[in-house]
Design a protein around this motif. Structure first.
Motif, PDB file in Angstrom:
ATOM      1  N   GLN A 265       0.861  -0.989   0.095  1.00 19.87           N
ATOM      2  CA  GLN A 265       0.095  -0.475   0.361  1.00 19.87           C
ATOM      3  C   GLN A 265       0.735   1.229  -0.095  1.00 19.87           C
ATOM      4  OE1 GLN A 265      -2.885  -0.186  -0.698  1.00 19.87           O
ATOM      5  NE2 GLN A 265      -4.053   1.774   0.137  1.00 19.87           N
ATOM      6  N   TRP A 266       1.613   1.462   0.704  1.00 18.18           N
ATOM      7  CA  TRP A 266       2.714   2.490   0.859  1.00 18.18           C
ATOM      8  C   TRP A 266       4.063   1.848  -0.232  1.00 18.18           C
ATOM      9  CZ3 TRP A 266       1.184   3.282   7.005  1.00 18.18           C
ATOM     10  CH2 TRP A 266      -0.244   3.439   6.777  1.00 18.18           C
ATOM     11  N   LYS A 322      -2.857   7.485   1.644  1.00 19.38           N
ATOM     12  CA  LYS A 322      -3.255   6.969   0.534  1.00 19.38           C
ATOM     13  C   LYS A 322      -1.710   6.486   0.506  1.00 19.38           C
ATOM     14  CE  LYS A 322      -7.394   7.220  -0.088  1.00 19.38           C
ATOM     15  NZ  LYS A 322      -8.211   5.994  -0.064  1.00 19.38           N
ATOM     16  N   GLN A 391      -6.608  -1.328   0.718  1.00 17.16           N
ATOM     17  CA  GLN A 391      -7.686  -0.265   2.096  1.00 17.16           C
ATOM     18  C   GLN A 391      -7.914  -1.027   2.624  1.00 17.16           C
ATOM     19  OE1 GLN A 391      -7.239  -1.629  -1.483  1.00 17.16           O
ATOM     20  NE2 GLN A 391      -9.108  -1.241  -2.303  1.00 17.16           N
TER      21      GLN A 391
END
Length: 433
Positions: A265-266, A322, A391
């Motif tokens: 995700q990151w 995000k 997410q």
């Protein structure tokens, strides 16, 4: 009556070794399964749930077995020593199997390792209430959790120092596993050399007042009349245990998937994830002692309710990012505070309902529900991660923690009723009951 902090710290070395191992397990094993053996997230979730499947049976069994065990070393100590020795040997096989991509050599020792850990977790946790008078168990549990958190901090800190790229181009975890195993061995040696379990348990038994003994007798009579507990007390026990299950479903979903979440995700690696988790752990470490004191003043239930609200808000906030931002560290520091508020008080609420001779059995109940939650949540959250996306992790955790607020609010037993301090000095060391 005052808590013996030195004694409780020494008893906490057992929990320190356990938490150092599980921090390593949650951080590294999912990455090995995904990156070395190329398992999908749903299958990784299944494998990560297997330790909890084993624990579901092993923890109540060995908790109850240790209640009935009487040796020169004590009731709990033989299980702690034997389980740790087996774990230290088995865990150092895993990085070799990872580096040489030998799945069978990885899976078999892993299964045996999980069995070894399951044999002594309940006895190790039950050791604290065995040697601590009931009015002081919340503060005692705060010390135990502090020691456990320090074990986690050690693992997270050495992860950044000892993990390096191997000849195969992947991370080599050999030195990390070795360092954690040495800490586990050293911790249990300290415990063995400094804690005389039989002597301390006898001292605690001698401190019981006539009121304590009358309360125990009343519980025993209630057990005869109602099968074990009065209906309203049994209802509270069920509610506490279901609360434990729900907040563990939320918390464990994050901790068991966070290294992968950070990567996917990151776009960060295990070292960055470990730093983030270490911030949460340090937040917990700094909170355990104040939480223990506040619990004596305001009650276990109110502290848990506040912790549950804070934890749900933190997970919801983390889901809004995000991309990685330094503010994430603040969120995870508060996660640590929230988890301390919950963790310090939940186990004592369960043990408070028990009789003194049944501490191991009720410890087993506590871990049965926490382990059952950790069987379900890696599989369920793993399916969401694989088929919907990463997410979903934080919203899932938020929802599970929020449900636990409802169940703990309905609880009517296991809370403490502190007596006011008799002097200003005692205000710094208030017991609970």
């Amino acid at each position: 009556m005052k808590l013996n902090y030195k004694r409780t710290l020494l008893v906490g070395f057992a929990f320190l070794s356990i938490c150092a191992f599980w921090q390593l397990y949650d951080n590294v094993i999912p990455l090995i399964l995904k990156n070395t053996f190329h398992m999908k997230d749903s299958l990784v979730g299944v494998v990560m749930a297997m330790d909890n499947v084993l624990a579901l049976f092993l923890l109540p069994f060995f908790g109850k077995l240790s209640d009935k065990c009487h040796t020169k070393l004590g009731r709990r100590m033989p299980f702690i020593l034997g389980g740790t020795a087996a774990a230290v040997i088995l865990m150092n096989i895993l990085p070799y199997a990872d580096n040489h991509e030998k799945l069978l050599l990885f899976v078999i020792p892993l299964g045996l390792l999980l069995i070894a850990m399951g044999t002594y977790r309940s006895p190790a946790v039950a050791l604290m209430p065995d040697v601590t008078p009931k009015p002081l168990r919340s503060k005692g549990n705060a010390i135990i959790n502090l020691m456990g958190a320090l074990g986690g901090v050690f693992t997270l800190a050495v992860t950044g120092l000892l993990v390096h790229e191997g000849a195969n181009g992947r991370n080599d975890y050999t030195l990390l596993f070795l360092a954690v195993s040495l800490l586990m061995a050293a911790s249990v040696i300290v415990l063995l050399l400094t804690v005389r379990e039989n002597k301390l348990a006898a001292e605690v038994a001698a401190l019981e007042t006539e009121e304590d003994k009358a309360a125990e007798q009343a519980k025993a009579e209630a057990g005869k009349a109602f099968g074990e507990l009065a209906p309203d007390v049994r209802r509270s026990l069920w509610l506490i245990l279901f609360s434990v299950a729900f907040w563990f479903m939320g918390y464990n979903a994050v901790t068991s998937a966070f290294t992968r979440y950070m990567q996917v995700q990151w776009g960060y690696d295990i070292k960055a994830a470990s730093l983030c988790l270490m911030v949460a752990t340090v937040g917990a470490v700094l909170s355990y002692l104040p939480v223990g004191m506040l619990s004596s003043k305001f009650g276990r239930k109110k502290m848990i309710q506040a912790g549950v609200i804070l934890l749900a808000v933190c997970f919801a906030a983390a889901g809004l990012f995000k991309a990685f931002h330094p503010a994430v560290y603040v969120v995870f520091a508060l996660v640590g505070v929230a988890w301390a508020m919950i963790n310090v008080n939940s186990y004592p609420m369960v043990v408070e309902i028990s009789k003194s001779g049944d501490v191991g059995k009720y410890t087993g109940y506590y871990y049965t529900f926490s382990m059952a939650a950790q069987i379900i949540t890696p599989i369920l959250s793993g399916l969401l991660l694989e088929h919907v996306g990463y997410q979903t992790l934080m919203p899932y955790a938020t929802m599970m923690v929020a449900i636990s607020f409802v169940t703990i609010t309905l609880t009517r037993h296991g809370d403490n009723k502190p007596e006011p301090p008799k002097s200003k000095l005692e205000a710094f060391d208030v017991g609970d009951d």
